[in-house]
Design an enzyme around this catalytic site. Structure first.
Site, PDB file in Angstrom:
ATOM      1  N   LEU A   1      14.582  20.356  -8.687  1.00  0.00           N
ATOM      2  CA  LEU A   1      13.323  20.570  -7.980  1.00  0.00           C
ATOM      3  C   LEU A   1      13.469  19.988  -6.584  1.00  0.00           C
ATOM      4  O   LEU A   1      14.114  18.950  -6.399  1.00  0.00           O
ATOM      5  CB  LEU A   1      12.156  19.881  -8.702  1.00  0.00           C
ATOM      6  CG  LEU A   1      11.781  20.403 -10.093  1.00  0.00           C
ATOM      7  CD1 LEU A   1      10.666  19.548 -10.692  1.00  0.00           C
ATOM      8  CD2 LEU A   1      11.356  21.860 -10.027  1.00  0.00           C
ATOM      9  N   ASP A   2      12.855  20.637  -5.585  1.00  0.00           N
ATOM     10  CA  ASP A   2      12.850  20.071  -4.245  1.00  0.00           C
ATOM     11  C   ASP A   2      12.259  18.667  -4.282  1.00  0.00           C
ATOM     12  O   ASP A   2      11.422  18.345  -5.130  1.00  0.00           O
ATOM     13  CB  ASP A   2      12.007  20.937  -3.301  1.00  0.00           C
ATOM     14  CG  ASP A   2      12.682  22.252  -2.962  1.00  0.00           C
ATOM     15  OD1 ASP A   2      13.885  22.391  -3.241  1.00  0.00           O
ATOM     16  OD2 ASP A   2      11.989  23.146  -2.422  1.00  0.00           O
ATOM     17  N   ARG A   3      12.669  17.850  -3.348  1.00  0.00           N
ATOM     18  CA  ARG A   3      12.213  16.457  -3.313  1.00  0.00           C
ATOM     19  C   ARG A   3      10.691  16.346  -3.351  1.00  0.00           C
ATOM     20  O   ARG A   3      10.132  15.485  -4.033  1.00  0.00           O
ATOM     21  CB  ARG A   3      12.743  15.782  -2.038  1.00  0.00           C
ATOM     22  CG  ARG A   3      12.381  14.297  -1.916  1.00  0.00           C
ATOM     23  CD  ARG A   3      12.972  13.710  -0.651  1.00  0.00           C
ATOM     24  NE  ARG A   3      12.391  14.324   0.525  1.00  0.00           N
ATOM     25  CZ  ARG A   3      11.271  13.887   1.111  1.00  0.00           C
ATOM     26  NH1 ARG A   3      10.627  12.852   0.627  1.00  0.00           N
ATOM     27  NH2 ARG A   3      10.805  14.480   2.194  1.00  0.00           N
TER      28      ARG A   3
ATOM     29  N   THR B   1       8.525  18.570  -4.465  1.00  0.00           N
ATOM     30  CA  THR B   1       7.903  19.301  -5.570  1.00  0.00           C
ATOM     31  C   THR B   1       7.847  18.395  -6.784  1.00  0.00           C
ATOM     32  O   THR B   1       8.831  17.738  -7.116  1.00  0.00           O
ATOM     33  CB  THR B   1       8.709  20.565  -5.907  1.00  0.00           C
ATOM     34  OG1 THR B   1       8.776  21.398  -4.745  1.00  0.00           O
ATOM     35  CG2 THR B   1       8.058  21.348  -7.036  1.00  0.00           C
TER      36      THR B   1
ATOM     37  N   ARG C   1       8.385  28.795  -1.767  1.00  0.00           N
ATOM     38  CA  ARG C   1       7.829  28.400  -0.480  1.00  0.00           C
ATOM     39  C   ARG C   1       8.010  29.498   0.564  1.00  0.00           C
ATOM     40  O   ARG C   1       7.076  29.841   1.292  1.00  0.00           O
ATOM     41  CB  ARG C   1       8.487  27.095  -0.018  1.00  0.00           C
ATOM     42  CG  ARG C   1       8.224  25.924  -0.963  1.00  0.00           C
ATOM     43  CD  ARG C   1       9.166  24.758  -0.729  1.00  0.00           C
ATOM     44  NE  ARG C   1       9.015  24.202   0.608  1.00  0.00           N
ATOM     45  CZ  ARG C   1       9.787  23.242   1.102  1.00  0.00           C
ATOM     46  NH1 ARG C   1      10.782  22.744   0.370  1.00  0.00           N
ATOM     47  NH2 ARG C   1       9.589  22.775   2.319  1.00  0.00           N
TER      48      ARG C   1
END
Length: 707
Positions: free
Chosen positions: A72-74, A76, A210
């Protein structure tokens, strides 16, 4: 005395509530926003994988194996799965690679309008500058909304088509047109222009959700990279993960509750973070402390900022940790006035974090006019909650010791927001001649000496902090002959140093926003340019100037402009000007610029005008060139003072002759006669200095110059 930094409660490896499910084959966690899945740097300790392994080892699992199949993105939050045994990897990998795992996200967007409540987004993604991605509509495709309606009516056919496309993904991914990204969306709730969407990606591309939403005019709230509206955080959450268990084959589902920030943003109501009472404020403080895990657990730093105002959801409040004690600063309106944070509530919440004692600093809106920063109404001498700290004790920053005093006025002895800049100075200082201006207690000089600076001069106008700086340098064994501390007004000192040919390889310029001495007044808004020009004049060819301001009225672009103009005035050729980021414990308010602007300017060889005489500050007459190659007169006898570096002299930029590096600092040579004259000694700067020498004012205050 160096108090320990209590870690057991504020900074655990893993909070128990983060673990959603666990068995012998899988462990599933609820990752908070702001925490990376896996850090690429081996020395990092603040990513989820490293922390989870530490948690498992502490629990008795010596191997602490984690198989990584999902990221997961930082920024998110949400469901994140790992395997616990190597034997479980193959079954999980097949599901993720075959895209049979069903992922469900929730995103908050603005301007949904009359779009259909369900649809499918199909784009090809290509890299864009700055680490972003760009979404391209497929060639020949219909408009997104019409395509989405058709695809939804033919969902079965679309699914089969998507699978065929995915089987050929390797070939498509190598195509110049980018990689295929497919996402289904469904409207969950809408209030006015704000909406919550459920998202189900059928492909797994970088930033897929996104960039696809941004491509159709619905960037996610809190996503500045893709033009999203302001929000306290990126409002994207991994809400559910469905797959088959790797051993039993049974269908399993893991869910994470959507964070309260989504509902708050959807309601668009200005929330009062203090309305929930002590428990709510304590919870916000603990969440902010969690974001400082990497600093606190590094083991070499015992002083940091736990809460930074609106950047951490508590406007007009900062909380700083010094060993086992906290310092709470309240900014802006006075107690009981509209907009003022409730004093007792904040102090009670801070004390519940487990500190031995909590000190209070009340920083009024116009702190620059405070006459006595040690008055009890502004800075009580004793702890407002719990036990007093020792009158003076030592904290560590990247392993370096610094003396602090928590009950001695608005200031404590160290500016925590400059921690990473001090680390940079330490890295740049080896073999350098360093000048630290407006040095306060000499923390930058301590860093420079620890980094191997061969000589340094530390200048401040206050006798009290000059003595404090000497103590800090003595604590690391600095040679007082090579590392001189001067009590002097910076402006006349710089003018005299430039006229006498002094040159430094690294200059640190961190003035207060406002300051008043017996003989002068300084305002960063009006005087920084002239000050920077003087600093550039004492910079050696190839040298660096670290310039900082925390004046909220000076935007970063304007600050850089001041520095460019100052360099031109001084005849310096700036070859690089680099903006430096703030430490992670000083987050900006969403949508606002950082309070601290830091720029590292590197200069090359002198420009064509470098050797010209600079106008005299006193009479407007031409003063001798700073590069004339003359030896600096000794403060004692007017003779040339040899360099502390065995007589090695800095070459004159104009004549190529060696200009000895003067080291006598008790008096400055008169620009007119060359005879030594005492520096102006302002025994006490007014508390305007105290206004600058406190913790940085959090966002949403109009107070200027506070740190």
């Amino acid at each position: 005395m160096t108090p320990r930094l209590s870690l057991s409660e504020l900074f655990p490896d893993i909070h128990p509530e983060w673990i959603l499910a666990e068995d012998g084959d899988l462990i599933v966690v609820d990752k908070p926003a702001g925490l990376s899945t896996h850090a690429p740097e081996a020395e990092r300790i603040d990513d989820m994988v490293t922390r989870l392994r530490a948690f498992l080892r502490d629990r008795g699992d010596a191997e602490a194996y984690l198989g990584i199949h999902q990221r997961l993105d930082r920024d998110t939050s949400g469901v994140l799965l790992f395997t616990r045994r190597r034997e479980a990897n193959a079954a999980i990998a097949r599901q993720f690679e075959g895209r049979t795992v069903q992922k469900t996200y929730v995103a908050a967007v603005f301007g949904f309008g009359d779009r259909p409540p369900r649809g499918t987004l199909r784009h090809r993604l290509v890299p864009a500058p700055g680490g972003a991605m760009r979404a391209l509509a497929e060639t020949g495709g219909a408009r997104e909304d019409r395509a989405a309606r058709r695809e939804d009516r033919a969902a079965g056919r679309e699914d089969r088509t998507a699978k065929r496309e995915d089987r050929a993904a390797g070939r498509e991914d190598r195509a110049a047109s980018g990689v295929l990204a497919i996402t289904r969306y469904r409207l969950l709730e809408r209030r006015g222009d704000r909406a919550l969407l459920e998202l189900q990606p059928e492909t797994g591309r970088t930033h897929q959700l996104r960039v696809q939403l941004a491509a159709i005019g619905l960037p996610i709230a809190g996503d500045p990279l893709y033009g999203g509206p302001e929000a306290p955080r990126l409002l994207l959450h991994a809400a559910e993960l469905r797959l088959d268990h790797p051993v039993t084959g049974a269908a399993v589902s893991f869910r994470s509750q959507v964070p309260a920030a989504f509902e708050a943003w959807l309601a668009a109501a200005p929330a009062d973070p203090y309305a929930g009472g002590v428990a709510a404020v304590e919870r916000a403080m603990r969440e902010a402390a969690e974001r400082r895990y990497g600093i606190a657990r590094a083991g070499d730093t015992t002083a940091l900022r736990l809460v930074h105002g609106a950047g951490d959801g508590l406007p007009s409040v900062s909380v700083d940790l010094y060993g086992e004690h906290l310092v709470v600063s309240l900014f802006g309106a006075g107690e009981g006035e509209p907009g003022a944070p409730p004093r007792d509530l904040v102090l009670d919440a801070a004390h519940r974090l487990g500190a031995k004692g909590v000190y209070l600093k009340a920083r009024p809106k116009h702190a620059s006019v405070i006459v006595d920063a040690r008055r009890e109404e502004f800075a009580p001498r004793h702890a407002s909650r719990g036990e007093d700290a020792p009158e003076e004790f030592t904290v560590l920053e990247h392993g370096l010791p610094f003396k602090v005093r928590l009950g001695d006025g608005l200031s404590t002895g160290i500016f925590l927001d400059q921690r990473e800049n001090r680390r940079r100075v330490r890295e740049l200082a080896r073999g350098a001649r360093v000048l630290n201006l407006f040095a306060y207690t000499g923390a930058f000089t301590v860093a420079a000496v620890a980094g191997g600076a061969r000589e340094s001069v530390t200048v401040d106008v206050s006798r009290g902090v000059v003595a404090w700086a000497r103590d800090n340098l003595a604590a690391i064994g600095a040679d007082p002959a090579a590392h001189v501390v001067v009590e002097a007004d910076v402006f006349p000192w710089l003018k005299a140093a430039a006229q006498s040919g002094r040159r430094f390889d690294l200059v640190v310029l961190d003035p207060p926003s406002f300051a008043t001495t017996k003989k002068s007044r300084f305002s960063a808004a009006s005087d920084f340019g002239a000050l920077a020009a003087l600093a550039f004049r004492v910079l050696a060819p190839g040298g660096r100037l670290l310039a900082c301001t925390n004046h909220r009225g000076i935007a970063r672009a304007r600050f850089r402009r001041h520095l460019h103009e100052a360099a031109r005035e001084a005849g310096c050729d700036v070859v690089q000007m680099k903006d430096l980021p703030d430490p992670v414990d000083f987050p900006s308010e969403p949508g606002a610029e950082s309070h601290l602007k830091s720029v590292l300017a590197s200069v090359g060889a002198p420009s064509a005008n470098a050797g010209k005489a600079a106008p005299s500050a006193k009479a407007g007459k031409a003063a001798p060139s700073a590069n004339a190659g003359k030896a600096a007169p000794s403060a004692k006898a007017g003779k040339a003072a040899p360099s502390a570096n065995a007589g090695k002299a800095a070459p004159s930029a104009k004549a190529g002759k060696a200009a000895p590096f003067a080291r006598a600092e008790k008096a400055a040579p008169s620009a007119k006669t060359g005879k030594p004259v005492p520096f102006a000694r302002a025994a006490k700067a007014t508390a305007a200095r105290g206004a600058r020498r406190g913790p940085a004012a959090p966002a949403r205050t109009t107070r200027r110059g506070a740190r």
